[in-house]
Write an enzyme that holds these catalytic residues in place. Structure first.
Site, PDB file in Angstrom:
ATOM      1  N   LYS A  83       1.169  -1.720   0.441  1.00 26.28           N
ATOM      2  CA  LYS A  83       0.012   0.539  -0.325  1.00 26.28           C
ATOM      3  C   LYS A  83       0.899   1.111  -0.533  1.00 26.28           C
ATOM      4  CE  LYS A  83      -1.943  -1.388   3.840  1.00 26.28           C
ATOM      5  NZ  LYS A  83      -1.699  -2.667   3.921  1.00 26.28           N
ATOM      6  N   THR A  84       1.715   1.168   0.691  1.00 21.94           N
ATOM      7  CA  THR A  84       2.632   2.251   1.083  1.00 21.94           C
ATOM      8  C   THR A  84       3.676   2.580  -0.086  1.00 21.94           C
ATOM      9  OG1 THR A  84       2.973   2.661   3.120  1.00 21.94           O
ATOM     10  CG2 THR A  84       4.830   3.808   2.169  1.00 21.94           C
ATOM     11  N   ARG A 236       6.640  -7.588   1.996  1.00 23.87           N
ATOM     12  CA  ARG A 236       7.132  -7.271   3.682  1.00 23.87           C
ATOM     13  C   ARG A 236       8.367  -9.055   4.494  1.00 23.87           C
ATOM     14  NH1 ARG A 236       3.884  -4.089   7.176  1.00 23.87           N
ATOM     15  NH2 ARG A 236       5.915  -2.246   5.615  1.00 23.87           N
TER      16      ARG A 236
HETATM   17  P1  ADP Z   1       1.473  -2.237   3.236  1.00 20.79           P
HETATM   18  O1  ADP Z   1       2.038  -0.658   2.919  1.00 20.79           O
HETATM   19  O2  ADP Z   1       0.792  -2.962   2.590  1.00 20.79           O
HETATM   20  O3  ADP Z   1       2.255  -2.672   4.916  1.00 20.79           O
HETATM   21  P2  ADP Z   1       4.518  -1.470   2.313  1.00 20.79           P
HETATM   22  O4  ADP Z   1       4.076  -0.955   0.757  1.00 20.79           O
HETATM   23  O5  ADP Z   1       5.193  -0.792   3.280  1.00 20.79           O
HETATM   24  O6  ADP Z   1       3.305  -2.508   2.567  1.00 20.79           O
HETATM   25  O7  ADP Z   1       5.525  -3.042   1.787  1.00 20.79           O
HETATM   26  C1  ADP Z   1       6.609  -3.825   2.365  1.00 20.79           C
HETATM   27  C2  ADP Z   1       7.412  -3.437   1.388  1.00 20.79           C
HETATM   28  O8  ADP Z   1       6.993  -4.625   0.681  1.00 20.79           O
HETATM   29  C3  ADP Z   1       8.316  -2.898   0.185  1.00 20.79           C
HETATM   30  O9  ADP Z   1       9.371  -1.822   0.932  1.00 20.79           O
HETATM   31  C4  ADP Z   1       8.846  -2.535  -0.478  1.00 20.79           C
HETATM   32  O10 ADP Z   1      10.073  -3.264   0.000  1.00 20.79           O
HETATM   33  C5  ADP Z   1       7.539  -4.605  -0.421  1.00 20.79           C
HETATM   34  N1  ADP Z   1       7.129  -4.167  -1.671  1.00 20.79           N
HETATM   35  C6  ADP Z   1       5.547  -4.538  -1.264  1.00 20.79           C
HETATM   36  N2  ADP Z   1       5.218  -5.288  -2.703  1.00 20.79           N
HETATM   37  C7  ADP Z   1       5.664  -4.712  -4.117  1.00 20.79           C
HETATM   38  C8  ADP Z   1       6.041  -5.413  -4.626  1.00 20.79           C
HETATM   39  N3  ADP Z   1       4.530  -4.992  -5.017  1.00 20.79           N
HETATM   40  N4  ADP Z   1       6.678  -5.644  -6.123  1.00 20.79           N
HETATM   41  C9  ADP Z   1       8.148  -5.328  -5.033  1.00 20.79           C
HETATM   42  N5  ADP Z   1       8.017  -5.017  -3.438  1.00 20.79           N
HETATM   43  C10 ADP Z   1       7.151  -4.921  -3.034  1.00 20.79           C
END
Ligand code: ADP
Length: 330
Positions: A83-84, A236
């Site tokens: 999401k982030t 993650r």
């Molecule tokens: P959320 O905000 O949903 O908790 P994040 O966006 O912080 O998750 O994702 C966590 C980590 O996972 C990121 O730092 C990134 O390295 C990895 N990640 C997430 N989605 C992807 C993707 N689609 N492709 C590659 N890496 C990803």
């Protein structure tokens, strides 16, 4: 020309991308060190979530062609699914500034005002954990989202006057692990709503392979699959496993990751072949042993395990439900 997004903190400081991630972490998100350097920088570098990617790509392109701000976007889904990452890539695609905050950090409307007034035309305001916004702040967002206006009250009692403050049209991106708890008026104000789902083993293997290159570690292809298949469908988790396995092979071997070493490292970390960790196993054990196989309420299980119910419903249950290790009853 592409321009790196500039991130504003709550005063007028312009800070760089690393500070941006610190800023998010400061706001109590479940982020970690590892996310920062492995996070894809552009949407095209993201793996999986193809439908979400395609729709966002169209929306971003259309907004660019029309020279208009992108509609407000809500991302929902369990933690660690991107999401982030999406929220941080979108301003780069749009070539606009981004400000970051979190629902838990916005305790009153006055905490939100600087973000709104600092928002440049077409810039992005990212609110993580938007379900944690207090209702007063949420209501304050309504006019900001819909009419790009906020009402500021000056003075008190009979001397109070309301000042309408016009904002520059901006894009709000909200992220939540629990869209079900968002109020309907807030949810309805997002023009684009995207749900992120767990990743396949192939997609996670690809993420692990790419990140091994970023971390400059030799990785056998079968080791990537071993790590991916124990990552609970979550990038993650895959990244955290990869870092742990890298530490393990650095200390115990020559630094190259083979599948045998990956397995030994994950076993030592208490990760089983389904990818379940100690907390998942304790959860299942509690239902089986204490509640006779269930049904049991999340509050009761959480009390028995001595963990907050939110941890179970956000981090443990989604994957166990998806793997059909537990089923939800009414
Ligand atoms: P959320 O905000 O949903 O908790 P994040 O966006 O912080 O998750 O994702 C966590 C980590 O996972 C990121 O730092 C990134 O390295 C990895 N990640 C997430 N989605 C992807 C993707 N689609 N492709 C590659 N890496 C990803």
């Amino acid at each position: 020309m592409t321009r790196e997004p500039i991130i504003h903190q709550d005063d007028d400081d312009v800070v760089d991308d690393n500070v941006a991630d610190n800023n998010v972490a400061d706001n109590n998100r479940a982020d970690n060190e590892g996310d920062r350097d492995l996070r894809p920088q552009r949407m095209q570098d993201m793996v999986g979530q193809q439908d979400v990617y395609d729709r966002l790509q169209i929306a971003v392109e259309a907004a660019g062609k029309r020279d208009e701000p992108l509609g407000h976007i809500l991302f929902d889904g369990p933690p660690g699914l991107g999401k982030t990452t999406f929220a941080m890539c979108i301003p780069r695609e749009l070539n606009v500034h981004v400000q970051l905050t979190s629902g838990a950090a916005l305790k009153a409307p006055k905490d939100l005002v600087p973000y709104l007034t600092n928002a440049d035309e077409r810039s992005v305001l990212f609110v993580d954990e938007i379900h944690r916004l207090p209702i007063a702040v949420e209501e304050y967002l309504y006019t900001a989202m819909e009419d790009f206006r906020v009402d500021i009250v000056h003075g008190e009692g009979t001397h109070a006057r309301t000042l309408n403050l016009w904002l520059k049209p901006f894009t709000l991106i909200g992220a939540t692990t629990r869209s079900g708890t968002l109020s309907a008026p807030l949810r309805d104000r997002f023009q684009i709503r995207e749900h992120l789902d767990f990743y396949s083993i192939d997609e996670l293997s690809e993420i692990v392979r790419r990140n091994a290159v970023k971390l400059q570690v030799e990785l056998h292809p079968t080791a990537a699959e071993e790590i991916a298949s124990r990552s609970r469908g979550t990038p993650r988790v895959a990244n955290n496993h990869l870092r742990w396995v890298r530490d393990f092979v650095t200390t115990k071997a020559d630094g190259n990751i083979t599948s045998e070493l990956a397995l030994a490292a994950l076993e030592m970390a208490g990760v089983d072949d389904l990818g379940l960790d100690q907390q998942d196993r304790t959860y299942l054990d509690t239902i089986i042993r204490v509640f006779g196989g269930g049904p049991a309420g999340v509050e009761a299980i959480a009390h028995t395990m001595n963990v907050p119910p939110d941890t179970l419903s956000d981090e443990v249950e989604p994957y166990l439900l998806r793997s059909e290790l537990v089923v939800r009853t009414t």
